[in-house]
Design an enzyme around this catalytic site. Sequence first.
Site, PDB file in Angstrom:
ATOM      1  N   TYR A   1      67.319  88.718  28.089  1.00 44.26           N
ATOM      2  CA  TYR A   1      66.132  90.651  29.004  1.00 44.26           C
ATOM      3  C   TYR A   1      67.020  91.567  28.437  1.00 44.26           C
ATOM      4  O   TYR A   1      66.200  92.802  28.854  1.00 44.26           O
ATOM      5  CB  TYR A   1      66.001  90.500  29.859  1.00 44.26           C
ATOM      6  CG  TYR A   1      64.750  91.038  30.551  1.00 44.26           C
ATOM      7  CD1 TYR A   1      63.608  91.091  29.854  1.00 44.26           C
ATOM      8  CD2 TYR A   1      64.826  91.568  31.754  1.00 44.26           C
ATOM      9  CE1 TYR A   1      62.593  92.003  30.200  1.00 44.26           C
ATOM     10  CE2 TYR A   1      63.917  92.950  32.073  1.00 44.26           C
ATOM     11  CZ  TYR A   1      62.949  93.112  31.764  1.00 44.26           C
ATOM     12  OH  TYR A   1      62.320  93.713  32.102  1.00 44.26           O
TER      13      TYR A   1
ATOM     14  N   TYR B   1      63.962  84.255  26.974  1.00 46.16           N
ATOM     15  CA  TYR B   1      64.993  84.935  26.716  1.00 46.16           C
ATOM     16  C   TYR B   1      65.760  84.072  27.714  1.00 46.16           C
ATOM     17  O   TYR B   1      65.111  83.983  29.503  1.00 46.16           O
ATOM     18  CB  TYR B   1      64.741  86.343  26.426  1.00 46.16           C
ATOM     19  CG  TYR B   1      63.402  86.263  27.639  1.00 46.16           C
ATOM     20  CD1 TYR B   1      63.958  87.194  28.943  1.00 46.16           C
ATOM     21  CD2 TYR B   1      62.356  86.568  27.412  1.00 46.16           C
ATOM     22  CE1 TYR B   1      62.864  87.018  29.941  1.00 46.16           C
ATOM     23  CE2 TYR B   1      61.174  86.862  28.477  1.00 46.16           C
ATOM     24  CZ  TYR B   1      61.317  87.296  29.409  1.00 46.16           C
ATOM     25  OH  TYR B   1      60.947  87.651  30.196  1.00 46.16           O
ATOM     26  N   CYS B   2      66.886  84.533  28.609  1.00 45.24           N
ATOM     27  CA  CYS B   2      67.856  84.482  28.967  1.00 45.24           C
ATOM     28  C   CYS B   2      68.128  85.991  29.692  1.00 45.24           C
ATOM     29  O   CYS B   2      67.687  86.733  28.945  1.00 45.24           O
ATOM     30  CB  CYS B   2      68.950  83.829  29.381  1.00 45.24           C
ATOM     31  SG  CYS B   2      69.466  81.575  28.641  1.00 45.24           S
ATOM     32  N   TRP B   3      68.870  86.279  30.524  1.00 42.70           N
ATOM     33  CA  TRP B   3      69.160  88.370  30.926  1.00 42.70           C
ATOM     34  C   TRP B   3      69.578  88.325  30.130  1.00 42.70           C
ATOM     35  O   TRP B   3      69.704  88.992  29.141  1.00 42.70           O
ATOM     36  CB  TRP B   3      70.185  87.640  32.683  1.00 42.70           C
ATOM     37  CG  TRP B   3      70.867  89.547  32.323  1.00 42.70           C
ATOM     38  CD1 TRP B   3      72.011  89.374  32.725  1.00 42.70           C
ATOM     39  CD2 TRP B   3      70.566  89.965  33.181  1.00 42.70           C
ATOM     40  NE1 TRP B   3      72.056  90.199  33.479  1.00 42.70           N
ATOM     41  CE2 TRP B   3      70.990  91.146  33.232  1.00 42.70           C
ATOM     42  CE3 TRP B   3      68.911  90.427  32.753  1.00 42.70           C
ATOM     43  CZ2 TRP B   3      70.969  92.529  33.458  1.00 42.70           C
ATOM     44  CZ3 TRP B   3      68.550  92.015  33.366  1.00 42.70           C
ATOM     45  CH2 TRP B   3      69.932  92.791  33.327  1.00 42.70           C
TER      46      TRP B   3
ATOM     47  N   SER C   1      68.112  80.086  27.028  1.00 39.58           N
ATOM     48  CA  SER C   1      67.327  79.729  26.233  1.00 39.58           C
ATOM     49  C   SER C   1      67.787  79.638  25.122  1.00 39.58           C
ATOM     50  O   SER C   1      67.052  79.144  24.112  1.00 39.58           O
ATOM     51  CB  SER C   1      66.942  81.764  26.455  1.00 39.58           C
ATOM     52  OG  SER C   1      68.533  82.338  25.878  1.00 39.58           O
TER      53      SER C   1
END
Length: 258
Positions: A30, A1-3, A9
């Site tokens: 996230y 995952y990324c932000w 991701s």
Amino acid sequence: YCWRGGQRSGAFSHILREIGWDAHRIQGGYKAWRQHVIEQLALLPPQVKFRVVTGATGSGKSRLLEALAARGGQILHLEELAAHKGSVLGNLPGQPQPAQKGFETQLLAALSALDPTRPVFVEAESRKIGRLQVPDALLDAIRGAPGLRIDASLSARVDFLLHDYDYAIADPAWLVERLGHLKGLQSNETLERWRTLIATRDFPALVEELLTLHYDPLYERSQASNYNSFAAARRYATDRLDAAALDRLAAEILSTSA
């Protein structure tokens, strides 16, 4: 995952899948996951049939939860998730508390695994366990739930704490430092007497005074004002808090709880 679940991701998940890993990307990243955690921690607790375990400090409530679980009962062990025993001496040696967000993720996992048709035993906790905050919806659900009360004798509680906090007894300097946090709540004379008891290793006398002078009055005020079921809770008396006694208590509680 990324932000936000973006290209990095996505690219990395693709590479992992190409070499054989069953990789998945969190949709929305996230940020979306945190929103999901917050929403679920507001929605799930009111659906749980909590049964609140109360009792004065040293009544073995956390160990009783473990005995209930060993007999097939459902529990939510907040102090285990928080890596803290919930008192000024509650820091666990060599085991730091998780971050607040990590604690909340663990809470969601634990709540999601519960069977909502069966009772869930949980210890009566304060709003904070160490430095971690119990989510409002969970605290409200616990405080409004029916309860049971462990009435353990003072001698049983002293003996239990001497064993359960053996790591504190083994480190008198740490014990003195932690008791220093009670300055302002106890008189200087009392704190000095407790330091003397530590220096002379009279730990049974120290524990008894900590219970009768500090923890018991504090606990009575806190539970009576915060837990609706405290006064009317079904009471279970015991003169022992060893493993066998806690197992017997667990069996009795499970046979009388619905």
